[in-house]
Design an enzyme around this catalytic site. Sequence first.
Site, PDB file in Angstrom:
ATOM      1  CD1 TRP A   7      -1.126  -2.395   1.937  1.00 44.42           C
ATOM      2  CD2 TRP A   7      -3.054  -1.355   1.495  1.00 44.42           C
ATOM      3  NE1 TRP A   7      -2.148  -3.292   2.117  1.00 44.42           N
ATOM      4  CE2 TRP A   7      -3.340  -2.690   1.859  1.00 44.42           C
ATOM      5  CE3 TRP A   7      -4.106  -0.486   1.196  1.00 44.42           C
ATOM      6  CZ2 TRP A   7      -4.635  -3.186   1.913  1.00 44.42           C
ATOM      7  CZ3 TRP A   7      -5.413  -0.984   1.251  1.00 44.42           C
ATOM      8  CH2 TRP A   7      -5.660  -2.318   1.605  1.00 44.42           C
ATOM      9  CG  ASP A   8       0.829   5.942  -1.616  1.00 43.61           C
ATOM     10  OD1 ASP A   8       1.765   6.272  -0.863  1.00 43.61           O
ATOM     11  OD2 ASP A   8       0.138   6.755  -2.245  1.00 43.61           O
TER      12      ASP A   8
END
Length: 213
Positions: A7-8
Site C-alpha cells: 500500500w501507498d
Amino acid sequence: MIEAVIWDFGGVLTSSPFEAFARYETERGLPKDFIRGINATNPNTNAWALFERSECTLDEFDELFAREALAKGHDVRGRAIVELLSGDIRPAMVEALKRCKARFKVGCITNNVSAGEGAGMARGHDKAAAVAEVMSLFDHVIESSKIGMRKPDPRIYQLACETLGVSPSACVYLDDLGINLKPAAQLGMKTIKVVEPAKALAELEAAVGFPVG
C-alpha cells in the site's frame, strides 16, 4: 497466486493531500493545481524530490520551494505545504488492510518527508496515534525519507518485494498516482489506482478473491 498486498499511505489509507492543496489554492487565490504543477516540474531534482529523499532540510526545502513558486508567479513557502500533508484516516481502507493482513503479507511504500510524527507525517497527538496504529499493521514500511530513494524509482518496489520475501508477480500494489503505479506494473505487480476508495476496494476484492469490507 497473491502473497502480498503493498500500500501507498497518503491518498490511499488517508485522504489525499491533493484535496488539502486544492483548498489552500482556493483560499489563497492561487491557480488550480498550482502546487501540483510545481511538484511536477523537474520531478527528480526539484525541492520536493530532494526533501522526500532527505537531501535537504526543512529550512532548505522551505526556501527552495518558495523559489520554485516565485518562478511561476506566486509567493508560497515550503513550510506551508508541509502543513497540508497529513490527511485523515479512511476507515474502510484500514479494514481492508486488516483483512488482507489476516491472509497475506502486507507492506507500505510511502514517499514522505522528515516532518510531522512518524512515517505518516501526522500532526497533533490524536492524529499521530491513529496513524501509528495503522502503521503498526504492516509487516514492513519503506519510507523514502529514510532510504534516500522515492517512487517511481523501480528499485523501491524491488526493495519492498525483497523485504517481504515475495516476487512482484505475487503482489497487489495500491497507489493514488499513476506515475507511481507504472513501474510497479512493469515489474509484474497487479496495480490498483485509488481515486474513488469504493471502486479501488472493489478492484482489490476482485484481485484477492475474498471480501475486504
